[in-house]
Design a protein around this motif. Structure first.
Motif, short mmCIF file in Angstrom:
data_model
loop_
_atom_site.label_atom_id
_atom_site.label_comp_id
_atom_site.label_asym_id
_atom_site.label_seq_id
_atom_site.Cartn_x
_atom_site.Cartn_y
_atom_site.Cartn_z
N ALA A 1 0.84 -1.21 0.00
CA ALA A 1 0.00 0.00 0.00
C ALA A 1 0.87 1.25 0.00
N LEU A 2 1.95 1.21 0.76
CA LEU A 2 2.84 2.37 0.81
C LEU A 2 3.58 2.56 -0.51
N ILE A 3 3.89 1.46 -1.19
CA ILE A 3 4.48 1.57 -2.54
C ILE A 3 3.48 2.23 -3.48
N GLY A 4 2.23 1.79 -3.39
CA GLY A 4 1.18 2.42 -4.20
C GLY A 4 1.02 3.90 -3.90
N LEU A 5 1.08 4.25 -2.63
CA LEU A 5 0.99 5.65 -2.22
C LEU A 5 2.18 6.44 -2.77
N GLY A 6 3.38 5.87 -2.64
CA GLY A 6 4.58 6.54 -3.16
C GLY A 6 4.50 6.77 -4.66
N LEU A 7 4.07 5.75 -5.39
CA LEU A 7 3.90 5.90 -6.84
C LEU A 7 2.89 6.99 -7.17
N THR A 8 1.79 6.99 -6.44
CA THR A 8 0.75 7.99 -6.67
C THR A 8 1.30 9.39 -6.45
N ALA A 9 1.99 9.59 -5.34
CA ALA A 9 2.56 10.90 -5.03
C ALA A 9 3.56 11.32 -6.11
N LEU A 10 4.42 10.39 -6.52
CA LEU A 10 5.43 10.70 -7.53
C LEU A 10 4.79 11.05 -8.87
N ILE A 11 3.80 10.30 -9.28
CA ILE A 11 3.16 10.54 -10.57
C ILE A 11 2.40 11.86 -10.56
N VAL A 12 1.65 12.13 -9.50
CA VAL A 12 0.91 13.39 -9.42
C VAL A 12 1.87 14.56 -9.35
N TRP A 13 2.94 14.44 -8.58
CA TRP A 13 3.94 15.52 -8.49
C TRP A 13 4.58 15.77 -9.86
N THR A 14 4.95 14.70 -10.55
CA THR A 14 5.58 14.82 -11.87
C THR A 14 4.64 15.50 -12.87
N ALA A 15 3.38 15.08 -12.85
CA ALA A 15 2.40 15.70 -13.75
C ALA A 15 2.26 17.19 -13.44
N ASP A 16 2.10 17.50 -12.17
CA ASP A 16 1.92 18.89 -11.76
C ASP A 16 3.14 19.73 -12.11
N ALA A 17 4.33 19.19 -11.83
CA ALA A 17 5.57 19.92 -12.12
C ALA A 17 5.78 20.11 -13.62
N SER A 18 5.18 19.24 -14.42
CA SER A 18 5.31 19.32 -15.88
C SER A 18 4.22 20.18 -16.50
N GLY A 19 3.36 20.75 -15.68
CA GLY A 19 2.30 21.59 -16.19
C GLY A 19 1.07 20.82 -16.63
N ILE A 20 1.00 19.54 -16.31
CA ILE A 20 -0.15 18.71 -16.62
C ILE A 20 -1.12 18.80 -15.44
N ASP A 21 -2.39 18.88 -15.74
CA ASP A 21 -3.41 18.95 -14.69
C ASP A 21 -3.21 17.79 -13.71
N ALA A 22 -3.14 18.11 -12.43
CA ALA A 22 -2.90 17.10 -11.39
C ALA A 22 -3.98 16.02 -11.39
N ARG A 23 -5.20 16.37 -11.79
CA ARG A 23 -6.27 15.37 -11.86
C ARG A 23 -5.98 14.31 -12.91
N ILE A 24 -5.37 14.72 -14.01
CA ILE A 24 -4.95 13.75 -15.04
C ILE A 24 -3.86 12.86 -14.46
#
Length: 143
Positions: free
Chosen positions: A94-117
């Motif tokens: 579950a923590l691996i899933g949480l870490g992946l989720t945080a990393l992917i959302v952060w990467t999207a947001d930092a790249s200018g992609i809507d965080a919801r995507i």
């Protein structure tokens, strides 16, 4: 397994058939528990970060209870040390899933992609990774 668990498992097996389908259904229920709890905590004026963390923990508990009884029931370890170890591995997944989720959302947001995507992409990737971990490691056959 008690009679009620047998009935539920039989129903879920007929409904879903494949383990991954049952796992998907359980994931939807756990996500609903997570989001419902999150919104409830916010309504009670719990700070957002604490509300998210508490709700995520509730989602993990719901997922364990349903996964261990409806998805992987025949592969749950006996009580005692093996069961405790299995629960710890479930939490780690579950923590691996949480870490992946945080990393992917952060990467999207930092790249200018809507965080919801980013969150939608993260849900799909996290689902796949945690399913593989749980199916092949956490709930491997303990016999």
């Amino acid at each position: 397994m008690n009679k009620m668990q047998q009935l539920w498992t039989a129903w879920i097996t007929r409904f879903g058939g494949a383990t991954v389908v049952r796992y998907g259904a359980v994931s939807v229920v756990a996500l609903a528990a997570d989001m419902g709890s999150f919104l409830g905590f916010l309504a009670l004026a719990v700070p957002a970060t604490a509300a998210a963390a508490l709700a995520y923990c509730i989602g993990i508990v719901v997922h364990w209870l349903l996964s261990s009884r409806l998805v992987f029931a025949e592969r749950v370890a006996d009580r005692g040390l093996r069961r405790t170890r299995q629960k710890a591995m479930f939490l780690a997944s579950a923590l691996i899933g949480l870490g992946l989720t945080a990393l992917i959302v952060w990467t999207a947001d930092a790249s200018g992609i809507d965080a919801r995507i980013g969150k939608l992409v993260a849900i799909v990737i996290s689902f796949g990774v945690t399913y593989v971990l749980r199916n092949s490691i956490v709930f491997r056959h303990w016999a």
